[in-house]
Write a protein that holds these residues in place. Structure first.
Motif, PDB file in Angstrom:
ATOM      1  N   ARG A  93       0.794  -1.220   0.000  1.00  0.00           N
ATOM      2  CA  ARG A  93       0.000   0.000   0.000  1.00  0.00           C
ATOM      3  C   ARG A  93       0.835   1.282   0.000  1.00  0.00           C
ATOM      4  N   PHE A  94       0.892   1.951   1.169  1.00  0.00           N
ATOM      5  CA  PHE A  94       1.523   3.274   1.178  1.00  0.00           C
ATOM      6  C   PHE A  94       3.045   3.223   1.264  1.00  0.00           C
ATOM      7  N   ALA A  95       3.629   2.036   1.074  1.00  0.00           N
ATOM      8  CA  ALA A  95       5.065   2.002   0.779  1.00  0.00           C
ATOM      9  C   ALA A  95       5.361   2.799  -0.488  1.00  0.00           C
ATOM     10  N   ALA A  96       4.324   3.006  -1.311  1.00  0.00           N
ATOM     11  CA  ALA A  96       4.479   3.808  -2.533  1.00  0.00           C
ATOM     12  C   ALA A  96       4.915   5.233  -2.238  1.00  0.00           C
ATOM     13  N   ALA A  97       4.791   5.688  -0.998  1.00  0.00           N
ATOM     14  CA  ALA A  97       5.245   7.029  -0.627  1.00  0.00           C
ATOM     15  C   ALA A  97       6.749   7.092  -0.381  1.00  0.00           C
ATOM     16  N   ALA A  98       7.409   5.938  -0.300  1.00  0.00           N
ATOM     17  CA  ALA A  98       8.826   5.900   0.088  1.00  0.00           C
ATOM     18  C   ALA A  98       9.738   6.754  -0.783  1.00  0.00           C
ATOM     19  N   PRO A  99       9.645   6.702  -2.122  1.00  0.00           N
ATOM     20  CA  PRO A  99      10.616   7.487  -2.905  1.00  0.00           C
ATOM     21  C   PRO A  99      10.531   8.982  -2.662  1.00  0.00           C
ATOM     22  N   PHE A 100       9.368   9.482  -2.263  1.00  0.00           N
ATOM     23  CA  PHE A 100       9.265  10.916  -1.982  1.00  0.00           C
ATOM     24  C   PHE A 100      10.054  11.280  -0.725  1.00  0.00           C
ATOM     25  N   TRP A 101       9.929  10.440   0.308  1.00  0.00           N
ATOM     26  CA  TRP A 101      10.710  10.673   1.519  1.00  0.00           C
ATOM     27  C   TRP A 101      12.203  10.500   1.254  1.00  0.00           C
ATOM     28  N   VAL A 102      12.554   9.552   0.386  1.00  0.00           N
ATOM     29  CA  VAL A 102      13.968   9.390   0.032  1.00  0.00           C
ATOM     30  C   VAL A 102      14.487  10.669  -0.613  1.00  0.00           C
ATOM     31  N   GLY A 103      13.649  11.287  -1.458  1.00  0.00           N
ATOM     32  CA  GLY A 103      14.045  12.564  -2.049  1.00  0.00           C
ATOM     33  C   GLY A 103      14.316  13.613  -1.000  1.00  0.00           C
ATOM     34  N   ALA A 104      13.467  13.680   0.027  1.00  0.00           N
ATOM     35  CA  ALA A 104      13.680  14.643   1.106  1.00  0.00           C
ATOM     36  C   ALA A 104      14.949  14.318   1.876  1.00  0.00           C
ATOM     37  N   LEU A 105      15.165  13.036   2.160  1.00  0.00           N
ATOM     38  CA  LEU A 105      16.345  12.606   2.909  1.00  0.00           C
ATOM     39  C   LEU A 105      17.622  12.937   2.151  1.00  0.00           C
ATOM     40  N   ALA A 106      17.585  12.764   0.817  1.00  0.00           N
ATOM     41  CA  ALA A 106      18.767  13.008  -0.011  1.00  0.00           C
ATOM     42  C   ALA A 106      18.948  14.475  -0.362  1.00  0.00           C
ATOM     43  N   GLY A 107      17.985  15.311  -0.005  1.00  0.00           N
ATOM     44  CA  GLY A 107      18.070  16.720  -0.372  1.00  0.00           C
ATOM     45  C   GLY A 107      17.883  16.952  -1.857  1.00  0.00           C
ATOM     46  N   SER A 108      17.045  16.122  -2.495  1.00  0.00           N
ATOM     47  CA  SER A 108      16.820  16.262  -3.925  1.00  0.00           C
ATOM     48  C   SER A 108      16.181  17.610  -4.234  1.00  0.00           C
ATOM     49  N   PRO A 109      16.693  18.324  -5.256  1.00  0.00           N
ATOM     50  CA  PRO A 109      16.083  19.600  -5.632  1.00  0.00           C
ATOM     51  C   PRO A 109      14.885  19.455  -6.560  1.00  0.00           C
ATOM     52  N   THR A 110      14.570  18.237  -6.961  1.00  0.00           N
ATOM     53  CA  THR A 110      13.544  18.020  -7.986  1.00  0.00           C
ATOM     54  C   THR A 110      12.159  18.435  -7.513  1.00  0.00           C
ATOM     55  N   LEU A 111      11.769  18.028  -6.306  1.00  0.00           N
ATOM     56  CA  LEU A 111      10.456  18.329  -5.769  1.00  0.00           C
ATOM     57  C   LEU A 111      10.600  19.205  -4.531  1.00  0.00           C
ATOM     58  N   ALA A 112       9.790  20.230  -4.454  1.00  0.00           N
ATOM     59  CA  ALA A 112       9.797  21.101  -3.280  1.00  0.00           C
ATOM     60  C   ALA A 112       9.344  20.317  -2.055  1.00  0.00           C
ATOM     61  N   PRO A 113       9.840  20.681  -0.866  1.00  0.00           N
ATOM     62  CA  PRO A 113       9.426  19.952   0.341  1.00  0.00           C
ATOM     63  C   PRO A 113       7.914  19.882   0.520  1.00  0.00           C
ATOM     64  N   GLY A 114       7.211  20.969   0.188  1.00  0.00           N
ATOM     65  CA  GLY A 114       5.760  20.960   0.331  1.00  0.00           C
ATOM     66  C   GLY A 114       5.069  20.011  -0.632  1.00  0.00           C
TER      67      GLY A 114
END
Length: 630
Positions: free
Chosen positions: A265-286
């Protein structure tokens, strides 16, 4: 102004949900906490494995919770799980864990345990008695040198465990690590995507495993030397992947209903949190929080976890057929990966910035993801994301297996689920193009060749060619999400072109016997549309040239969405064996409105006039493969 104007969810809602889930799981623990076995039928690997899964996967959530609170532990999770670790690694205890040398699934769960021992090192690992630490090392060390790891996302389970072992002075192997890291590199594909193995396995594992573990591993104690030269590539791929991933979330928060292990199910949210953890500039924190909160809230609003705080095998509600044969009552707790954001402290921008709308909430979306062979289409009016598929089947080109409804259908969405009853596996109907024999048996397309995937005149154009085949399936083969093998009879070559814009697809189909041994058994061509469960959405199949008959197939309890599912279809007939007679055309839509597209053919192309009068001209010039002169 609220920081969550779209979902209404803040970090407090996340922590409340996490605590509810953790306390509910405790109620189903063994006396010394080493095993957590939620109620339900045992999984295919037995209750010993089920109990280990329940412990290790809820430990993931507990570890993220503690890390984000910088060691604060009002639920006394540390002491509770420490007792479980002490007992689980005690070879004399009746509650002991299945060991990696005893069962392959223990290798998966060992990685979660090792990861959290590292993430919570000052509060959990450092507080364990020396004897318990020695037993943990002995338990985890069984993976070192073990060559029986599937060449898939499983390579990360050994990398993570050996990294932890190295950090505590335990045994580990640089050869193992280098080999597994090289295998991971072989999975990299265009556009930041990963393929889970050598087959065309594109699904949620790309995000919740193959993007997740590289970033988490790079942050583990002692990983810097091996990780530093690789991290730029990992980060670059993640940045690019997130552009596609965020377009795959529906406005209602539903992830794409495609691929295996959907009960996570909501494991599908994992890559977004990985982006936040890695400091990815692709998606804004909000935007990251909007996507992740939307996904988790979608399930919470639909009954997962249930009234007892438990995650069952199912989607919104319990539905066992969504799981693989090996799945047990503890398996769904890999959903904890989607709560990785709790490891980020409350003052992180991902928790403090104002939510931003998803792409589908801003405007209609159209993009082509080349690696999986998908056109990703989001329609702002209904918030649905659709994927049109000419590149993914959980197989390799030329394979002759049955179609997996989880992978081989020609379209998926965030609002519909493929038919997953026995007929759905045996006789493709929804979002399919098949030949039928006189007994009504349908062909399969797995092993098809992708011909093109791109954008033309404001639309997506995708094409593939399948050596359509009937199959008598072998039902004894373990279910890992792929189609069933069996005895095969080739029917014909079917070339399919999908021209896609908004809610509509014009599907162009050509059948060529090409000397297939079973071509004379084909008496009908059938094209199936979107499977719609309930009455919230509409699905239509419109003849645009070449079809004589139509109908609607109805199936009850055939999808995890429950209730009655209706699928429109069109068919054409040629008694006495199929003969080449050119292209046939169908208009298919999910919530497409009353006005279908129109077509005009000219030589080797077709021009589509869409309901808004936009025109797209697409090629139909896809020559048949040349015969081997021998």
């Amino acid at each position: 102004m609220t920081i969550s104007p779209i979902t209404g969810w803040t970090r407090d809602d996340w922590t409340t949900l996490a605590d509810r889930m953790l306390l509910a799981a405790r109620r189903h623990a063994s006396p010394s906490h080493a095993r957590i076995t939620p109620p339900g039928a045992p999984g295919g690997y037995g209750t010993d494995v089920d109990g280990l899964e329940g412990f290790a996967r809820t430990l993931l959530l507990a570890g993220f919770r503690i890390a984000g609170e910088r060691g604060e532990d009002p639920l006394q999770l540390l002491d509770w799980y420490a007792q479980g670790i002490a007992t689980g690694t005690d070879p004399t205890s009746p509650e002991r864990w299945v060991r990696p040398s005893e069962h392959g699934q223990a290798k998966v769960e060992a990685a979660s345990i090792a990861l959290i021992l590292d993430v919570t090192r000052p509060w959990l690992w450092d507080a364990l008695d020396a004897g318990v630490q020695e037993r943990v090392v002995a338990y985890l060390a069984e993976v070192v040198g073990d060559q029986d790891y599937p060449r898939s996302n499983w390579v990360w389970f050994r990398i993570v465990v050996e990294q932890f072992l190295a950090s505590v002075g335990g045994p580990w192997s640089l050869d193992d690590m280098e080999a597994d890291l090289a295998t991971h590199e072989s999975f990299a594909r265009a556009g930041g995507w990963y393929c889970d193995g050598v087959s065309r396995n594109y699904d949620h594992y790309a995000g919740w495993a193959l993007h997740l573990y590289p970033i988490l591993w790079s942050r583990m104690t002692g990983a810097e030397q091996l990780a530093a030269p690789r991290l730029p590539a990992y980060a670059e791929r993640l940045d690019r992947f997130l552009l596609d991933a965020v377009r795959l979330v529906g406005a209602d928060g539903s992830p794409l209903i495609q691929g295996r292990s959907l009960t996570y199910r909501f494991a599908a949210a994992a890559p977004f949190w990985v982006g936040a953890l890695a400091g990815s500039p692709t998606l804004a924190p909000g935007l990251i929080r909007r996507a992740a909160s939307g996904i988790v809230k979608h399930f919470a609003d639909h009954g997962a976890p249930d009234d007892d705080g438990l995650l069952t095998l199912g989607w919104h509600h319990p539905w066992r057929p969504i799981a693989q044969r090996y799945s047990g009552p503890g398996s769904p707790y890999w959903a904890a990966k989607g709560m990785l954001g709790l490891a980020l402290p409350a003052d992180h921008p991902v928790w403090t910035d104002v939510e931003q709308p998803l792409p589908v909430e801003q405007a209609d979306q159209l993009t082509v993801a080349a690696a999986p062979g998908w056109a990703v289409v989001g329609t702002h009016a209904d918030g649905i994301v659709r994927v049109h598929n000419h590149g993914t089947d959980h197989a390799r080109p030329g394979d002759r297996t049955g179609d997996s409804p989880l992978y081989a259908r020609m379209a998926y969405s965030t609002a519909t689920a493929p038919l997953l009853d026995e007929a759905g596996w045996d006789a493709p109907l929804d979002n399919s193009v098949v030949l039928l024999d006189a007994d009504g048996r349908a062909t399969h397309r797995t092993g098809f060749e992708t011909l093109t995937a791109g954008e033309v005149d404001g639309a997506a154009v995708l094409a593939s060619r399948a050596r359509a085949h009937w199959i008598d399936p072998d039902r004894s083969v373990p279910d890992h999400g792929s189609g069933r093998p069996g005895t095969v009879l080739d029917a014909a070559l079917i070339t399919t072109v999908s021209i896609v814009r908004g809610a509509w697809e014009v599907r162009c189909v050509r059948v060529d016997p090409d000397g297939a041994p079973g071509w004379d058994r084909a008496v009908a061509l059938r094209v199936g549309g979107w499977p719609v469960t309930g009455d919230q959405h509409t699905s239509v199949a419109v003849d645009l040239g070449g079809f004589e008959d139509s109908g609607t197939h109805q199936a009850r309890d055939a999808t995890p969405l429950g209730g009655l599912t209706s699928t429109p279809w069109l068919s054409a007939y040629q008694m006495g064996g199929w003969k080449p007679d050119g292209w046939r055309f169908v208009g298919l839509a999910l919530n497409g409105g009353a006005q279908p597209p129109r077509i005009e053919t000219s030589g080797s192309s077709v021009t589509v006039t869409w309901p808004d009068l936009t025109r797209t001209t697409a090629p139909l010039d896809f020559p048949l493969p040349r015969k081997d002169p021998s």
